[in-house]
Scaffold this active site. Structure first.
Site, mmCIF file in Angstrom:
data_model
loop_
_atom_site.group_PDB
_atom_site.id
_atom_site.type_symbol
_atom_site.label_atom_id
_atom_site.label_comp_id
_atom_site.label_asym_id
_atom_site.label_seq_id
_atom_site.Cartn_x
_atom_site.Cartn_y
_atom_site.Cartn_z
ATOM 1 N N GLY A 252 0.820 -1.205 0.000
ATOM 2 C CA GLY A 252 0.000 0.000 0.000
ATOM 3 C C GLY A 252 0.852 1.252 0.000
ATOM 4 O O GLY A 252 1.991 1.257 -0.480
ATOM 5 N N SER A 253 0.321 2.304 0.567
ATOM 6 C CA SER A 253 1.001 3.592 0.576
ATOM 7 C C SER A 253 2.141 3.601 1.587
ATOM 8 O O SER A 253 2.173 2.799 2.525
ATOM 9 C CB SER A 253 0.019 4.708 0.927
ATOM 10 O OG SER A 253 -0.395 4.587 2.285
ATOM 11 N N GLY A 257 2.500 1.990 5.330
ATOM 12 C CA GLY A 257 3.629 1.137 5.652
ATOM 13 C C GLY A 257 4.372 1.575 6.891
ATOM 14 O O GLY A 257 4.814 0.748 7.698
ATOM 15 N N GLU A 274 5.748 -3.568 0.782
ATOM 16 C CA GLU A 274 5.805 -3.160 -0.622
ATOM 17 C C GLU A 274 4.976 -1.888 -0.747
ATOM 18 O O GLU A 274 3.757 -1.941 -0.781
ATOM 19 C CB GLU A 274 5.242 -4.265 -1.532
ATOM 20 C CG GLU A 274 6.036 -5.548 -1.524
ATOM 21 C CD GLU A 274 7.386 -5.417 -2.200
ATOM 22 O OE1 GLU A 274 7.649 -4.369 -2.832
ATOM 23 O OE2 GLU A 274 8.186 -6.352 -2.083
ATOM 24 N N CYS A 308 2.290 0.409 -8.656
ATOM 25 C CA CYS A 308 3.437 0.896 -7.887
ATOM 26 C C CYS A 308 4.652 1.056 -8.793
ATOM 27 O O CYS A 308 5.559 1.830 -8.486
ATOM 28 C CB CYS A 308 3.756 -0.047 -6.722
ATOM 29 S SG CYS A 308 4.010 -1.756 -7.207
#
Length: 523
Positions: A252-253, A257, A274, A308
């Site tokens: 995610g963002s 994270g 990630e 991403c």
């Protein structure tokens, strides 16, 4: 204006038939732990294609979360005893089941996430590929034999299953991220609990139903693939704070994270992150511009800029800037935008209205900083673009030090920046907080080697004459800095899902002590 496709999305009849094949209903239980539950608040899955409601999901409660963890723990206790190659056989069958469901599950990805059909099916293919990869790894979970300094001693390392792995995934890869983690975790002997994005719950339910069938056909406790759909307060917070989950894999963002890492590390758990990417391509004077244009186009507009690994920055040498820019604008004008179910469409909608607003805010900031929009950036409306989530992909001229250029806007905005020297371009590329994917287009050996050297790209992925998107499962996927440092797939990614143990065996009649310490005859 870009070409548009206006074919209507799937009819209700087609969707009903699709749901039936995938085991979905109008109202679906959102919790699985060997049985289907869900007595929490109702959630609606809204298609970004036209804003229609695809279905309703009954989310999980705090009590159902507890049941999920307890069942996953019990499943792990049995699953870890199964030999790894036999665990691999279950994943082989899962891969085959996904092959059978590829078109249906891929179409559901399109309906729920807004990806074009080839991307929806391509995501399911990634699931199949990682299953194949994991099957091979199930016979290659190697340790090492280590030379001991003590006579008639043997040292070795071995790897044991870790436990219950928590998986938190994002909307843009609603099922592949689960597979990247769960296929490897499962062959390693772990069980998993999956919290999917609240924006794509139906794809998660359909996927777990496929996994459930495989488990039941093999008399395996299906709770090794547990699922709980719910919001941050009920599910997310519990997962990251739960000591019974030794590993949390979160996609995610960067903001998300950081929070996950802080909470998990407070309990000394493990994280696999990630996160964001602000990926760049350097186009050198010797570059094949036709090749570069194709790679930039795919990287920048694929999944409507919501990967991403999306290409967000292009550093182009001043000698070829005009030609490359003209090529890109011409290419962008030919890209069909519209309903992602239409096979001719190459760009579908953004996932929600907030994403559209974020894109417009980023473009306003770009203008305020002195940037120039060269093409696109408009909202699209009308019968061909229902729901207000469609935009024209944007090409903008910018400078490397613009604040907005250093941020990741999850939308199809491409910043074109002119450079004079390769050192300058590399420095600019590395100046952003993110460090996921990078590329250079050049036919000069020295330039490519410098880009790949320790003083070149600082990203986890560095490519030559290929774009930033489209990583293969055979290579470790992930990045540095604000991207989180995690690695999924690749030759040794399985080690994330296991615990390492060093073993020393003494087969002599003596007991030499460490550091040469002597106790004499006292003992």
């Amino acid at each position: 204006m870009a070409k548009t496709s206006s074919k209507k999305s799937s009819s209700n009849k087609e969707t009903t038939a699709l749901f039936k094949r995938l085991g979905l209903r109008d109202v679906n239980a959102g919790v699985f732990c060997g049985e289907w539950l869900g007595s929490g608040k109702a959630m609606e899955s809204v298609s970004p294609i036209d804003g229609t409601i695809l279905g309703t999901i009954r989310s999980g409660t705090a009590g159902e979360y507890e049941k999920c963890v307890e069942r996953a723990q019990a499943a792990f206790q049995q699953w870890q005893l199964v030999p790894a190659p036999k665990r691999g056989e279950i994943i082989r069958q899962l891969g085959n089941a996904l092959r059978d469901a590829k078109k249906d599950l891929g179409r559901l990805v399109t309906l729920e996430a807004g990806k074009i059909l080839p991307e929806g099916e391509g995501e399911v293919q990634e699931m199949i590929d990682i299953c194949d990869f994991a099957v091979g790894l199930s016979r290659q979970l190697y340790g090492l034999t280590i030379a001991s300094e003590r006579p008639q001693h043997r040292m070795m390392e071995q790897w044991h299953p870790l436990g219950v792995v928590g998986i938190i995934s994002a909307f843009n890869f609603p099922v592949a991220v689960w597979a990247w983690n769960s296929a490897l975790a499962t062959v390693c002997g772990d069980s998993t609990i999956w919290k999917p994005s609240e924006q794509t719950p139906l794809t998660a339910i359909a996927t777990i139903k496929i996994a459930e069938k495989v488990c039941r056909a093999n008399n395996v406790d299906p709770a090794i693939f547990s699922l709980i759909i719910g919001d941050r307060e009920v599910v997310g917070e519990r997962m990251v704070n739960d000591k019974r989950l030794p590993l949390i894999s979160a996609t995610g963002s960067t903001r998300m994270g950081r929070y996950v890492a802080e909470k998990v590390m407070q309990r000394l758990g493990k994280v696999l992150l990630e996160l964001g990417g602000n990926n760049a391509i350097i186009v050198a004077p010797s570059a094949d511009l036709k090749l570069a244009t194709r790679a930039i186009l795919f990287g920048a507009v694929g999944t409507a800029g919501q990967r991403c690994t999306t290409t967000r920055r292009v550093f182009v040498h001043q000698s070829v800037e005009k030609e490359l820019t003209n090529r890109l604008i011409a290419a962008y004008k030919q890209v069909p935008i519209g309903n992602p179910v239409d096979p001719k469409t190459l760009i579908g909608p953004l996932v929600n209205l907030q994403s559209v607003e974020s894109m417009q805010s980023a473009l306003a900031e770009l203008r305020a900083e002195g940037g120039e929009i060269l093409y696109g950036g408009e909202r699209l409306n009308g019968k061909a673009f229902p729901g207000g989530r469609y935009v024209t992909p944007c090409i903008a001229r910018a400078k490397a030090n613009f604040k907005i250029v250093h941020e990741e806007t999850f939308a199809p905005i491409l910043y074109v920046i002119s450079y004079k020297t390769l050192d300058e371009a590399i420095a600019w590329q590395n100046a952003v907080p993110q460090g996921l994917s990078s590329a250079i287009f050049t036919n000069e050996l020295r330039e490519s080697e410098k880009f790949l050297s320790s003083c070149g790209s600082d990203c986890g992925i560095a490519n030559v004459n290929i774009g930033t998107s489209g990583a293969e499962i055979g290579g470790a996927f992930g990045g540095e800095k604000d991207t989180g440092g995690g690695r999924e797939s690749g030759s040794d990614a399985w080690k994330n899902y296991m615990r390492r143990q060093t073993v020393t065996i003494n087969f002599s009649t003596q007991l030499p002590l460490a550091q040469g310490i002597q106790f004499g005859d006292a003992v």
